[in-house]
Design a protein around this motif. Structure first.
Motif, PDB file in Angstrom:
ATOM      1  N   LEU A  64       0.846  -1.196   0.000  1.00 56.00           N
ATOM      2  CA  LEU A  64       0.000   0.000   0.000  1.00 56.00           C
ATOM      3  C   LEU A  64       0.878   1.241   0.000  1.00 56.00           C
ATOM      4  O   LEU A  64       0.635   2.202   0.722  1.00 56.00           O
ATOM      5  CB  LEU A  64      -0.940  -0.005   1.215  1.00 56.00           C
ATOM      6  CG  LEU A  64      -1.980  -1.131   1.243  1.00 56.00           C
ATOM      7  CD1 LEU A  64      -2.744  -1.132   2.557  1.00 56.00           C
ATOM      8  CD2 LEU A  64      -2.953  -1.015   0.068  1.00 56.00           C
ATOM      9  N   GLY A  65       1.923   1.216  -0.811  1.00 52.24           N
ATOM     10  CA  GLY A  65       2.892   2.311  -0.860  1.00 52.24           C
ATOM     11  C   GLY A  65       3.073   2.870  -2.250  1.00 52.24           C
ATOM     12  O   GLY A  65       4.195   3.156  -2.683  1.00 52.24           O
ATOM     13  N   GLY A  66       1.968   3.041  -2.966  1.00 47.45           N
ATOM     14  CA  GLY A  66       2.063   3.364  -4.386  1.00 47.45           C
ATOM     15  C   GLY A  66       2.482   4.767  -4.742  1.00 47.45           C
ATOM     16  O   GLY A  66       2.954   5.001  -5.860  1.00 47.45           O
ATOM     17  N   TYR A  67       2.334   5.731  -3.856  1.00 40.05           N
ATOM     18  CA  TYR A  67       2.695   7.114  -4.221  1.00 40.05           C
ATOM     19  C   TYR A  67       4.186   7.231  -4.552  1.00 40.05           C
ATOM     20  O   TYR A  67       4.564   7.789  -5.585  1.00 40.05           O
ATOM     21  CB  TYR A  67       2.353   8.071  -3.087  1.00 40.05           C
ATOM     22  CG  TYR A  67       0.884   8.370  -2.917  1.00 40.05           C
ATOM     23  CD1 TYR A  67       0.122   8.867  -3.977  1.00 40.05           C
ATOM     24  CD2 TYR A  67       0.254   8.174  -1.700  1.00 40.05           C
ATOM     25  CE1 TYR A  67      -1.219   9.150  -3.823  1.00 40.05           C
ATOM     26  CE2 TYR A  67      -1.095   8.456  -1.534  1.00 40.05           C
ATOM     27  CZ  TYR A  67      -1.830   8.943  -2.596  1.00 40.05           C
ATOM     28  OH  TYR A  67      -3.164   9.220  -2.436  1.00 40.05           O
ATOM     29  N   VAL A  68       5.028   6.741  -3.660  1.00 35.45           N
ATOM     30  CA  VAL A  68       6.476   6.856  -3.871  1.00 35.45           C
ATOM     31  C   VAL A  68       6.894   6.142  -5.151  1.00 35.45           C
ATOM     32  O   VAL A  68       7.673   6.659  -5.955  1.00 35.45           O
ATOM     33  CB  VAL A  68       7.236   6.307  -2.646  1.00 35.45           C
ATOM     34  CG1 VAL A  68       8.709   6.065  -2.969  1.00 35.45           C
ATOM     35  CG2 VAL A  68       7.121   7.270  -1.470  1.00 35.45           C
ATOM     36  N   LYS A  69       6.367   4.947  -5.366  1.00 36.46           N
ATOM     37  CA  LYS A  69       6.688   4.189  -6.574  1.00 36.46           C
ATOM     38  C   LYS A  69       6.207   4.928  -7.824  1.00 36.46           C
ATOM     39  O   LYS A  69       6.909   4.989  -8.839  1.00 36.46           O
ATOM     40  CB  LYS A  69       6.035   2.810  -6.479  1.00 36.46           C
ATOM     41  CG  LYS A  69       6.112   1.960  -7.739  1.00 36.46           C
ATOM     42  CD  LYS A  69       7.479   1.379  -7.985  1.00 36.46           C
ATOM     43  CE  LYS A  69       7.422   0.345  -9.102  1.00 36.46           C
ATOM     44  NZ  LYS A  69       8.759  -0.150  -9.491  1.00 36.46           N
ATOM     45  N   TRP A  70       5.008   5.504  -7.779  1.00 35.00           N
ATOM     46  CA  TRP A  70       4.424   6.161  -8.947  1.00 35.00           C
ATOM     47  C   TRP A  70       5.226   7.392  -9.355  1.00 35.00           C
ATOM     48  O   TRP A  70       5.401   7.667 -10.540  1.00 35.00           O
ATOM     49  CB  TRP A  70       2.981   6.549  -8.629  1.00 35.00           C
ATOM     50  CG  TRP A  70       2.141   6.940  -9.805  1.00 35.00           C
ATOM     51  CD1 TRP A  70       1.541   6.107 -10.714  1.00 35.00           C
ATOM     52  CD2 TRP A  70       1.778   8.275 -10.199  1.00 35.00           C
ATOM     53  NE1 TRP A  70       0.824   6.836 -11.637  1.00 35.00           N
ATOM     54  CE2 TRP A  70       0.950   8.175 -11.349  1.00 35.00           C
ATOM     55  CE3 TRP A  70       2.051   9.541  -9.677  1.00 35.00           C
ATOM     56  CZ2 TRP A  70       0.417   9.287 -11.986  1.00 35.00           C
ATOM     57  CZ3 TRP A  70       1.517  10.656 -10.317  1.00 35.00           C
ATOM     58  CH2 TRP A  70       0.705  10.524 -11.454  1.00 35.00           C
TER      59      TRP A  70
END
Length: 416
Positions: A64-70
């Motif tokens: 649930l850590g998609g912001y940093v990856k995106w």
């Protein structure tokens, strides 16, 4: 001498190229520069409209850590906070766990495109006295603009210590919630992202085929799950979450987490399996199927599976651009009640991308409408005190409705 010098310089240049190629081998699969630039451009346009000077995000895991990856194409991992500061008019700053300067500066510079500064500090959430070390660095970056308007992405993913430190040490700044602004962009997938999503679905189909061999009497649930995790890792999955469990016919056999996977599988058992791993590049889909350990599937299971498929199909007919998640949610619960089952109270369908659970949620409290290009998983459950059956698959929202199922595994009880 000139010839020897030239030979030396050629050697250094060639060695540098070899080292760069060797370095690139450490990265599993990267998104393109063009795709990253598309995301940054779309977000900065909205930031200007909303008069936001910086975005601040912090993730510590890949599920649930998609912001940093995106934003960066580099995922946060292992409960170590990874903070990204995204300015409206210049390149990003990252703050990660590491040594104090001039020591470790975090991920290699060439892996962080669009990043101008990589800051590190030796902080651990388990050591309370270090809990603001990363926030100190963030304050130093953010205070360069007086009375900045700072958009927070995923306030619930920032530590309380980090957020309160910003509030207390940036008295002239305005901290605003910018999640809706970015989520509306992030939820609609590009062609490149859809290719990765399809690749993940295919990987999961292969994992179900492997599970047919792994699920057998005499093995404990965790042994089966461990084999499946190993297999999907070999296929290129970058983060693994596989849940499952066994039980006798006549009991509700739901999926279980690792702490509850010690049971021994027996002949005549049901095995419930959920494979929600990401694929190469980090995009998520998920597949859920029910297995029966025996040659002939009992009608009680097959009938329940058929009903779960009908409930899934009823939702799919309502998925289209402009659809309101609340309407879909209510229709699903009305159908469950008519069939004599309890209504859904948590979540049975939702978006996916770099986050395992991503907006829009198909629920009565979700304000985001469906749009073409969204990746939606639909996993209705049919349950009672003696049975638990479900089906779980992914679909794309198209201009006219919903795509074909991204998973190719038949939607039926699998006899093993």
């Amino acid at each position: 001498m000139r010839g020897a010098r030239q030979d030396y310089e050629n050697h250094v240049t060639d060695r540098g190229k070899v080292m760069m190629e060797e370095e690139k081998e450490i990265v599993t699969k990267s998104i393109s520069d063009r795709e990253l630039e598309r995301r940054w451009k779309a977000v900065r346009k909205r930031m200007k409209e909303e008069k936001i000077d910086f975005l601040v995000m912090q993730n510590d895991n890949e599920w649930l850590g998609g912001y940093v990856k995106w934003f960066t194409d580099v995922p946060a991992k292992n409960a170590q906070p990874h903070t990204v500061i995204f300015p409206v008019g210049e390149e990003m700053t990252t703050i990660t766990h590491g040594g104090k300067p001039p020591g470790d500066v975090g991920p290699p510079a060439w892996t962080l495109r669009g990043v101008k500064a990589r800051l590190t500090a030796p902080f651990f959430r388990s050591a309370a006295f270090t809990n603001t070390y990363d926030a100190d660095l963030a304050v130093d970056v953010l205070k360069t603009k007086k009375k900045a308007r700072i958009g927070i992405l995923g306030k619930g993913t920032l530590s309380a210590a980090f957020y309160m430190h910003l509030v207390e040490n940036l008295p002239g700044a305005a901290l605003v919630d910018a999640a809706d602004m970015v989520d509306s962009i992030k939820a609609v997938k590009s062609d490149e992202e859809i290719d990765l999503i399809r690749e993940t679905a295919s990987l999961q189909d292969q994992a179900v085929e492997y599970a047919k061999k792994a699920i057998r009497p005499g093995r404990r649930d965790f042994e089966i799950i461990a084999d499946i995790i190993h297999h999907v890792t070999d296929l290129g999955s970058e983060e693994q979450l596989v849940l499952g469990g066994s039980g006798p016919l006549g009991q509700a056999v739901a999926i279980r987490k690792r702490h509850f996977q010690n049971r021994m599988v027996r002949e005549g058992d049901q095995f419930s399996l959920l494979i929600e791993v990401n694929g190469p590049g980090g995009m998520y889909t998920e597949i859920g199927r029910i297995f029966f350990v025996g040659s002939r599937v009992p009608s009680e299971l097959s009938d329940a599976a058929a009903l779960a498929g009908q409930i899934q199909e009823a939702t799919l007919k309502r998925i289209r651009p402009g659809a309101d998640p609340a309407d879909i949610w209510r229709a699903n619960n009305e159908l469950l009640k008519r069939e004599g089952f309890l209504p859904e109270t948590r979540l049975y369908a939702h978006g996916q991308g770099y986050d395992l659970v991503e907006r829009p949620l198909i629920r009565e409290d979700e304000p985001m409408k469906l749009q073409a290009g969204m990746n939606i998983t639909v996993h209705p459950t049919v349950g009672s005190d003696r049975i638990w059956v479900w089906v779980c698959d992914n679909y794309l929202v198209t201009k006219t409705g919903v795509s074909e199922c991204l998973h190719k595994t038949p939607k039926k009880i699998i006899a093993v």
